[in-house]
Design a protein around this motif. Structure first.
Motif, PDB file in Angstrom:
ATOM      1  N   PRO A  16       9.196 -38.732 -18.799  1.00 27.06           N
ATOM      2  CA  PRO A  16      10.056 -39.257 -19.195  1.00 27.06           C
ATOM      3  C   PRO A  16      10.217 -40.430 -17.225  1.00 27.06           C
ATOM      4  O   PRO A  16      10.007 -39.537 -16.501  1.00 27.06           O
ATOM      5  N   GLU A  17      11.063 -41.217 -17.322  1.00 21.54           N
ATOM      6  CA  GLU A  17      11.328 -42.484 -16.492  1.00 21.54           C
ATOM      7  C   GLU A  17      12.510 -41.799 -15.946  1.00 21.54           C
ATOM      8  O   GLU A  17      13.786 -41.492 -16.513  1.00 21.54           O
ATOM      9  N   LEU A  18      12.453 -40.954 -14.900  1.00 26.12           N
ATOM     10  CA  LEU A  18      13.729 -40.062 -13.805  1.00 26.12           C
ATOM     11  C   LEU A  18      13.901 -40.672 -12.641  1.00 26.12           C
ATOM     12  O   LEU A  18      12.685 -41.739 -12.132  1.00 26.12           O
ATOM     13  N   ASP A  19      15.218 -41.230 -12.307  1.00 27.22           N
ATOM     14  CA  ASP A  19      15.584 -42.074 -11.581  1.00 27.22           C
ATOM     15  C   ASP A  19      15.325 -40.453 -10.314  1.00 27.22           C
ATOM     16  O   ASP A  19      16.765 -40.221  -9.547  1.00 27.22           O
ATOM     17  N   ALA A  23      18.046 -38.112  -6.089  1.00 29.25           N
ATOM     18  CA  ALA A  23      17.500 -36.237  -6.280  1.00 29.25           C
ATOM     19  C   ALA A  23      17.954 -35.269  -5.066  1.00 29.25           C
ATOM     20  O   ALA A  23      18.250 -36.249  -3.791  1.00 29.25           O
ATOM     21  N   VAL A  40      16.868 -32.575 -11.826  1.00 28.33           N
ATOM     22  CA  VAL A  40      17.305 -34.208 -12.806  1.00 28.33           C
ATOM     23  C   VAL A  40      17.333 -34.133 -13.832  1.00 28.33           C
ATOM     24  O   VAL A  40      16.097 -33.873 -14.195  1.00 28.33           O
ATOM     25  N   GLU A  41      17.988 -33.873 -14.657  1.00 30.23           N
ATOM     26  CA  GLU A  41      18.658 -34.769 -16.161  1.00 30.23           C
ATOM     27  C   GLU A  41      18.389 -33.413 -17.210  1.00 30.23           C
ATOM     28  O   GLU A  41      16.632 -33.890 -17.830  1.00 30.23           O
ATOM     29  N   GLY A  42      17.770 -31.734 -16.845  1.00 31.90           N
ATOM     30  CA  GLY A  42      16.804 -30.878 -17.358  1.00 31.90           C
ATOM     31  C   GLY A  42      15.847 -30.579 -16.977  1.00 31.90           C
ATOM     32  O   GLY A  42      15.080 -30.256 -17.833  1.00 31.90           O
ATOM     33  N   TRP A  43      15.318 -31.315 -16.144  1.00 31.87           N
ATOM     34  CA  TRP A  43      13.768 -31.470 -15.757  1.00 31.87           C
ATOM     35  C   TRP A  43      13.754 -30.909 -14.215  1.00 31.87           C
ATOM     36  O   TRP A  43      14.475 -31.200 -13.207  1.00 31.87           O
ATOM     37  N   THR A  60       9.105 -28.732 -17.530  1.00 36.21           N
ATOM     38  CA  THR A  60      10.205 -28.757 -18.653  1.00 36.21           C
ATOM     39  C   THR A  60      10.863 -27.631 -17.890  1.00 36.21           C
ATOM     40  O   THR A  60      10.268 -26.674 -17.189  1.00 36.21           O
TER      41      THR A  60
END
Length: 79
Positions: A16-19, A23, A40-43, A60
């Motif tokens: 994914p594209e994570l910001d 963090a 971050v965001e479930g990752w 994951t």
């Protein structure tokens, strides 16, 4: 992709594209390792503290659990 958005690589293809700019990176409280992790965001992102500009590895939750359990069992020990 905007600044701070990082396309990461995960097993089996593009992640994914994570910001990751905001963090909350955590370091181990034991040893002198340079590994940091952030949730971050479930990752789960993992990077080297000394080279934060290098893209982080992204897992994951299932992959992270497998990694942690393998490390606890000595799967990655050099001896």
């Amino acid at each position: 992709m905007s600044e701070g958005m990082v396309e990461q690589r995960v097993a089996g293809g593009a992640g994914p594209e994570l910001d990751l700019t905001g963090a909350a990176w955590q370091s181990s409280s034991q040893g002198a390792g340079d590994v940091q992790v952030a949730f971050v965001e479930g990752w789960i992102a993992m990077r080297n503290r000394r080279t934060p500009e290098v893209p982080a590895l992204v897992f994951t939750p299932a992959e992270w659990r497998g990694f942690v359990l393998g490390a606890r069992d000595g799967e990655f020990d050099l001896t």
